[in-house]
Design a protein around this motif. Structure first.
Motif, short mmCIF file in Angstrom:
data_model
loop_
_atom_site.label_atom_id
_atom_site.label_comp_id
_atom_site.label_asym_id
_atom_site.label_seq_id
_atom_site.Cartn_x
_atom_site.Cartn_y
_atom_site.Cartn_z
N VAL A 1 0.98 -1.30 0.06
CA VAL A 1 -0.02 -0.09 0.00
C VAL A 1 0.79 1.11 0.03
CG1 VAL A 1 -1.66 1.25 1.22
CG2 VAL A 1 -1.77 -1.29 1.35
N PRO A 2 0.94 2.18 -0.96
CA PRO A 2 1.65 3.30 -1.12
C PRO A 2 1.26 4.24 0.26
CG PRO A 2 -0.01 3.17 -2.78
CD PRO A 2 -0.13 2.11 -2.17
N MET A 3 2.47 4.80 0.64
CA MET A 3 2.22 5.78 1.80
C MET A 3 2.40 7.19 1.35
SD MET A 3 1.70 3.56 4.31
CE MET A 3 1.35 4.60 5.57
N LEU A 4 1.47 8.34 1.86
CA LEU A 4 1.68 9.34 1.50
C LEU A 4 3.10 9.95 1.50
CD1 LEU A 4 0.39 12.06 0.38
CD2 LEU A 4 -0.15 12.64 2.78
N LYS A 5 3.88 9.85 2.69
CA LYS A 5 5.25 10.18 2.69
C LYS A 5 6.07 9.51 1.66
CE LYS A 5 9.27 9.67 5.90
NZ LYS A 5 9.61 9.11 7.12
N ASP A 6 6.00 8.32 1.36
CA ASP A 6 6.79 7.70 0.32
C ASP A 6 6.23 8.49 -1.15
OD1 ASP A 6 7.98 6.13 1.79
OD2 ASP A 6 6.73 4.52 1.40
N GLN A 7 5.12 8.72 -1.38
CA GLN A 7 4.64 9.63 -2.53
C GLN A 7 5.42 10.69 -2.76
OE1 GLN A 7 0.43 8.91 -2.38
NE2 GLN A 7 0.48 7.45 -3.97
N ILE A 8 5.31 11.62 -1.64
CA ILE A 8 5.78 12.88 -1.58
C ILE A 8 7.42 12.84 -1.95
CG2 ILE A 8 6.49 14.71 -0.18
CD1 ILE A 8 3.67 14.52 1.11
N LEU A 9 8.04 11.72 -1.27
CA LEU A 9 9.37 11.93 -1.30
C LEU A 9 9.53 11.29 -3.05
CD1 LEU A 9 10.33 10.19 2.02
CD2 LEU A 9 10.73 12.41 1.16
N ASP A 10 8.89 10.42 -3.14
CA ASP A 10 9.37 10.03 -4.91
C ASP A 10 9.06 11.25 -5.87
OD1 ASP A 10 9.60 7.66 -3.77
OD2 ASP A 10 7.99 6.81 -4.53
N PHE A 11 8.20 12.18 -5.47
CA PHE A 11 7.69 13.14 -6.27
C PHE A 11 8.99 14.05 -6.15
CE2 PHE A 11 6.13 17.59 -6.84
CZ PHE A 11 5.55 17.53 -8.23
N LEU A 12 9.47 14.49 -5.14
CA LEU A 12 10.63 15.18 -4.94
C LEU A 12 11.90 14.71 -5.74
CD1 LEU A 12 10.16 16.47 -1.18
CD2 LEU A 12 9.56 17.47 -3.35
N ALA A 13 12.15 13.31 -5.63
CA ALA A 13 13.23 12.62 -5.94
C ALA A 13 13.10 12.68 -7.52
CB ALA A 13 13.24 11.16 -5.55
N MET A 14 11.80 12.68 -8.27
CA MET A 14 11.70 12.77 -9.67
C MET A 14 12.30 14.05 -10.19
SD MET A 14 8.33 11.84 -11.87
CE MET A 14 7.30 13.27 -10.96
N PHE A 15 12.18 14.91 -9.47
CA PHE A 15 12.44 16.59 -10.01
C PHE A 15 14.13 16.86 -9.42
CE2 PHE A 15 8.04 16.56 -10.54
CZ PHE A 15 7.98 17.51 -11.98
N ARG A 16 14.66 16.12 -8.31
CA ARG A 16 15.78 16.39 -7.96
C ARG A 16 16.86 15.62 -8.72
NH1 ARG A 16 17.77 14.25 -1.97
NH2 ARG A 16 19.91 15.10 -2.18
N PHE A 17 16.88 14.61 -9.08
CA PHE A 17 18.05 13.84 -9.39
C PHE A 17 17.90 13.85 -11.28
CE2 PHE A 17 17.07 11.70 -5.41
CZ PHE A 17 18.27 11.75 -4.81
N ARG A 18 18.90 14.06 -11.71
CA ARG A 18 19.34 13.93 -13.14
C ARG A 18 19.03 12.64 -13.76
NH1 ARG A 18 25.00 16.25 -14.17
NH2 ARG A 18 25.25 14.71 -12.59
N GLN A 19 19.28 11.30 -12.85
CA GLN A 19 18.71 10.15 -13.41
C GLN A 19 17.30 9.99 -13.77
OE1 GLN A 19 20.49 11.04 -11.01
NE2 GLN A 19 22.42 9.82 -10.65
N ASN A 20 16.60 10.85 -13.30
CA ASN A 20 15.20 10.54 -13.76
C ASN A 20 14.60 11.58 -14.36
OD1 ASN A 20 14.89 8.53 -11.29
ND2 ASN A 20 14.62 10.40 -9.96
N LYS A 21 15.41 12.06 -15.64
CA LYS A 21 14.97 12.90 -16.65
C LYS A 21 13.89 12.35 -17.56
CE LYS A 21 16.68 15.74 -20.25
NZ LYS A 21 17.72 16.21 -21.16
N ALA A 22 13.94 11.09 -18.07
CA ALA A 22 13.30 10.34 -18.72
C ALA A 22 11.86 10.32 -18.12
CB ALA A 22 13.72 9.18 -19.24
N ILE A 23 11.88 9.85 -16.85
CA ILE A 23 10.69 9.68 -16.06
C ILE A 23 10.09 10.68 -15.83
CG2 ILE A 23 10.13 8.76 -13.97
CD1 ILE A 23 12.23 6.68 -13.69
N ARG A 24 10.75 11.73 -15.68
CA ARG A 24 10.23 13.33 -15.26
C ARG A 24 9.38 13.68 -16.47
NH1 ARG A 24 14.17 15.19 -13.04
NH2 ARG A 24 15.20 16.26 -15.15
#
Length: 519
Positions: A168-191
């Motif tokens: 079950v996805p937790m709200l905290k994990d979803q927020i951190l995943d959202f921030l990681a998507m825009f923070r790391f360059r490795q997530n450019k394609a996913i972003r």
């Protein structure tokens, strides 16, 4: 109303007019509408705004009503009615366009603009602009919840570990995943994929509200408890596609996209009517102009069991059941938790190209034609392969006792099943289908009397062989008895001769009585 105040109001109106035109253009651009749609909409918006400004000047100069934000709001409410007339005229054949939905953003903009107008230029910057940003961002946010983005399994999270698949996805994990998507360059394609998905979802929300959306479909997977047609208990690929929202597939102005929602175990074939565009999915599939989903593709392992009638080498007709488990070609990939079932688009192309129309007889009547889909092809090939294999065996070979074979895999049924699978492997990959297994059931004659006559023929042959063995045994017995009798006679004669010789050596005459007395 004095002239300086009127000029100030005109400057504010002009700013709101230009700003509103730019804002609606940027909003439509965010929603992935094309340049022509944006140009036409912005043009009509600008014309309506200029008409509202003209009405404001006429009323303000006449002195009937004092100028100001209230007058500007009501004159633009009247001018916005023109927008409700002009924009639907771009799609005259679409009777589903909701004119009121075009009027709502117009009213919202001028309400926010006039509220900011009350505080002057500072109010426009601190009230109107934030109100527009909140509205646009809120719609983008809501659209993302209405049409969720696909799972981001490959998201780079830095030192933080990924959550367990299937949990079950937790709200905290979803927020951190959202921030990681825009923070790391490795997530450019996913972003980029995430942003593009949200923009298309926003366009779906807008066009559905306007009534200019393309059709929406959902793929269902339901079992049928009773079926009279072909004794099926499962839905065909076409029947699994259920239209949930109507739409004009060929709409051009502020239209599309369409939607197809599938589960993790289904994809969907998309066609423009003239060209097959290939498979899409699993998950959320956006369709474009003239795109039509033709059938759902079940990516799970399929099982087809079917009766086969064949002719043996000696002309006896036999029947049996065969079964083939198979699936759409996946190139050796296996399903993984948290992801859709794998498949290869090239295999789907080959499978759909291999679909044929079967003629039940020589006539060309429509009711005598049957469309064979890709999941019918293994049965079609299997029947022909098995008929060819059975034609190489005599009926007696098929019923040979198991005791005659040292290796259990050498019996006819096992050999036929192995050859059957080998021949399928030569045919199915060319059709984009991956074989999982295959085999046959018990082989029986179509005419039950054939088996009875065969039993009688086998019985006659066995009786003949038994009688031959019995005769050979009787002959051997007689030979042994006669041999023993002759040997006994020889022994008696030799013994009599021996006794006669003994009587002669003793000087006595060998009379009959003396010879008998010796025994």
């Amino acid at each position: 109303m004095n002239m300086p105040d009127l000029l100030n109001d005109l400057m504010l109106l002009t700013t709101l007019t230009i700003g509103g035109t730019v804002a609606i253009g940027l909003f439509l651009k965010l929603a992935t509408f094309n340049r022509l749609d944006i140009t036409i909409t912005c043009g009509f918006w600008l014309i309506s705004s200029l008409i509202g400004m003209t009405l404001y000047l006429v009323v303000a100069l006449s002195g009937i009503i004092a100028g100001g934000p209230t007058l500007g709001f009501f004159t633009n409410l009247i001018a916005g009615l023109l927008l409700m007339i002009l924009l639907p005229s771009m799609e005259p054949n679409n009777k589903r366009i909701k004119a009121w939905s075009l009027y709502v953003p117009w009213v919202y903009f001028w309400f926010a603009g006039c509220v900011g107008w009350r505080s002057g230029w500072l109010g426009v910057l601190t009230i109107t602009v934030p109100a527009l940003l909140i509205a646009g961002g809120g719609l983008l946010f809501v659209a993302g919840f209405l049409i969720p983005s696909p799972p981001q399994d490959a998201l780079y999270r830095g030192k933080r570990s990924a959550p367990q698949p299937g949990g079950v996805p937790m709200l905290k994990d979803q927020i951190l995943d959202f921030l990681a998507m825009f923070r790391f360059r490795q997530n450019k394609a996913i972003r980029q994929e995430w942003i593009e998905h949200r923009r298309k979802a926003l366009r779906c929300l807008i066009t559905y509200t306007l009534g200019t959306n393309y059709p929406y479909y959902v793929v269902v997977d339901e079992k049928i408890m009773a079926r009279t047609e072909d004794n099926r208990t499962w839905l065909t690929g076409e029947e699994r596609l259920v239209k949930r929202a109507a739409g004009d597939t060929y709409g051009a102005f502020l239209s599309g996209p369409g939607l197809v929602l599938t589960g993790c175990d289904h994809a969907v074939a998309i066609s423009s009517g003239l060209r097959f565009k290939g498979p899409k999915g699993p998950g959320v599939v956006f369709t474009g102009m003239s795109d039509t989903p033709t059938q759902a593709i079940d990516l799970r392992v399929q099982l087809r069991a079917f009766p086969v009638t064949a002719m043996t080498k000696d002309g006896i007709e036999v029947k049996f059941f065969a079964f083939i488990p198979f699936q759409m070609g996946a190139g050796g990939q296996r399903p993984a938790l948290g992801r859709g079932y794998p498949y290869r688009a090239s295999d789907v192309f080959r499978a759909f190209q291999a679909q044929v129309i079967d003629h039940k007889n020589l006539s060309q009547e429509p009711d005598q034609l049957e469309a064979l889909k890709w999941y019918d092809l293994p049965q079609l090939a299997g029947e022909r392969i098995l008929q060819e294999i059975i034609s190489q065996y005599n009926f007696d070979d098929l019923y040979a006792p198991f005791e005659l074979f040292d290796n259990p895999g050498d019996d006819p049924r096992a050999r036929i099943a192995k050859e059957f699978r080998d021949e399928l492997d030569k045919v199915l990959p060319g059709w984009g289908i991956q074989r999982i297994g295959g085999g046959i059931g018990n082989i029986e004659p179509v005419n039950e009397q054939v088996l009875q006559k065969r039993i009688e023929a086998w019985q006659t042959e066995w009786v003949r062989q038994v009688m031959r063995k019995q005769a050979a045994g009787h002959h051997t017995r007689i030979q042994r008895v006669e041999r023993a009798r002759a040997q006994a006679q020889t022994d008696v004669i030799l013994e009599i001769g021996k006794r006669i010789a003994e009587l002669r050596r003793s000087g006595e005459a060998p009379t009959f009585d003396r010879i008998v007395a010796q025994f």
